[in-house]
Design an enzyme around this catalytic site. Structure first.
Site, short mmCIF file in Angstrom:
data_model
loop_
_atom_site.label_atom_id
_atom_site.label_comp_id
_atom_site.label_asym_id
_atom_site.label_seq_id
_atom_site.Cartn_x
_atom_site.Cartn_y
_atom_site.Cartn_z
N ARG A 177 0.81 -1.21 0.00
CA ARG A 177 0.00 0.00 0.00
C ARG A 177 0.85 1.26 0.00
O ARG A 177 0.30 2.36 0.00
CB ARG A 177 -0.86 0.02 1.26
CG ARG A 177 -2.32 -0.36 1.05
CD ARG A 177 -2.99 -0.34 2.42
NE ARG A 177 -4.41 -0.18 2.39
CZ ARG A 177 -5.29 -1.18 2.45
NH1 ARG A 177 -4.89 -2.42 2.46
NH2 ARG A 177 -6.58 -0.91 2.47
N ARG A 197 -9.88 6.99 4.36
CA ARG A 197 -9.22 5.83 3.72
C ARG A 197 -9.04 6.08 2.22
O ARG A 197 -8.01 5.71 1.65
CB ARG A 197 -10.04 4.56 3.97
CG ARG A 197 -9.82 4.03 5.40
CD ARG A 197 -10.98 3.19 5.87
NE ARG A 197 -11.18 1.99 5.10
CZ ARG A 197 -12.31 1.28 5.11
NH1 ARG A 197 -13.33 1.68 5.86
NH2 ARG A 197 -12.41 0.19 4.40
N ARG A 255 -21.53 -2.18 3.30
CA ARG A 255 -20.83 -3.29 3.94
C ARG A 255 -20.82 -3.10 5.46
O ARG A 255 -20.92 -4.06 6.22
CB ARG A 255 -19.39 -3.35 3.41
CG ARG A 255 -18.59 -4.52 3.94
CD ARG A 255 -17.29 -4.70 3.18
NE ARG A 255 -16.24 -3.80 3.64
CZ ARG A 255 -15.02 -3.72 3.09
NH1 ARG A 255 -14.72 -4.46 2.05
NH2 ARG A 255 -14.12 -2.89 3.58
#
Ligand code: ADP
Length: 192
Positions: free
Chosen positions: A89, A146, A128
């Site tokens: 990442r 995020r 979700r």
């Protein structure tokens, strides 16, 4: 060996597609997000450390993440190859992964990125959050953070592997099967 990076923003469907890819190619799936959630669920020192960052939608520090990933790879010596999901990442993670795989006389063969726009992602993650029990999916500010971190720190990993012609983008909107077929088409080009 076939090693692939399943790439894309949070909520782009990496987990879902990883499952299909594991079944199809017989690879070992490593999701750093899942590993952190396991550690957090068991209140281990690593889990407690990770929680400080995850609860704010920030990245866990590289040295923590890289060490955890290496342990996981080393504990699966029989693997036919790996699907790295949620890792690397950052550029530092990508560099560390390259060195690590090189030492094992293997490499990343392809990075496949699921392309999904920001609005769709926020919608999916909030949805979700209704069932996942994940605190980081329940709060729009954390979700937005995020996405911000993804654009600021993670998106560059696509270009990093692009420089060696290993990055491919795949449309991430459509049915699960359609998207899976798009991924397979790209992966088969490098594994055939
Ligand atoms: P998402 O659904 O947002 O893609 P994951 O389940 O992959 O998330 O990861 C959840 C959280 O765990 C991330 O928001 C981040 O805080 C942390 N995390 C996961 N993988 C990494 C990584 N490679 N480096 C740093 N932090 C990570």
């Amino acid at each position: 060996m076939l090693n692939l990076i399943l790439f894309g923003p949070p909520g782009s469907g990496k987990g879902t597609q990883a499952e299909n890819l594991v079944n199809h190619y017989g690879l070992t799936h490593i999701s750093t997000g899942d590993l952190f959630r396991f550690e957090m669920g068991n209140d281990t020192p690593l889990g407690l450390k990770a929680k400080e960052y995850i609860s704010k939608g920030e990245l866990v520090p590289d040295e923590v993440t890289i060490g955890m990933l290496q342990n996981k790879v080393n504990s699966t010596p029989e693997a036919k190859g790996f699907i790295f999901d949620g890792f690397p990442r950052t550029i530092a993670q990508a560099e560390a992964l390259d060195v690590f795989l090189n030492e094992k006389e293997t490499t990343i063969h392809i990075l496949v990125a699921l392309d999904v726009d920001d609005d769709e992602i926020v919608k999916r993650l909030l949805n979700r959050g209704l069932t996942s029990g994940r605190a980081d999916d329940n709060d729009e500010d954390i979700i937005r953070n995020r996405i911000k971190v993804y654009n600021a720190e993670t998106a560059q990993v696509f270009d990093y592997y692009g420089k060696v012609d290993k990055s491919v983008k795949v449309e991430g909107v459509g049915s699960i099967e359609e998207i899976f077929n798009r991924l397979k088409t790209e992966i088969d080009k490098v594994s055939a």
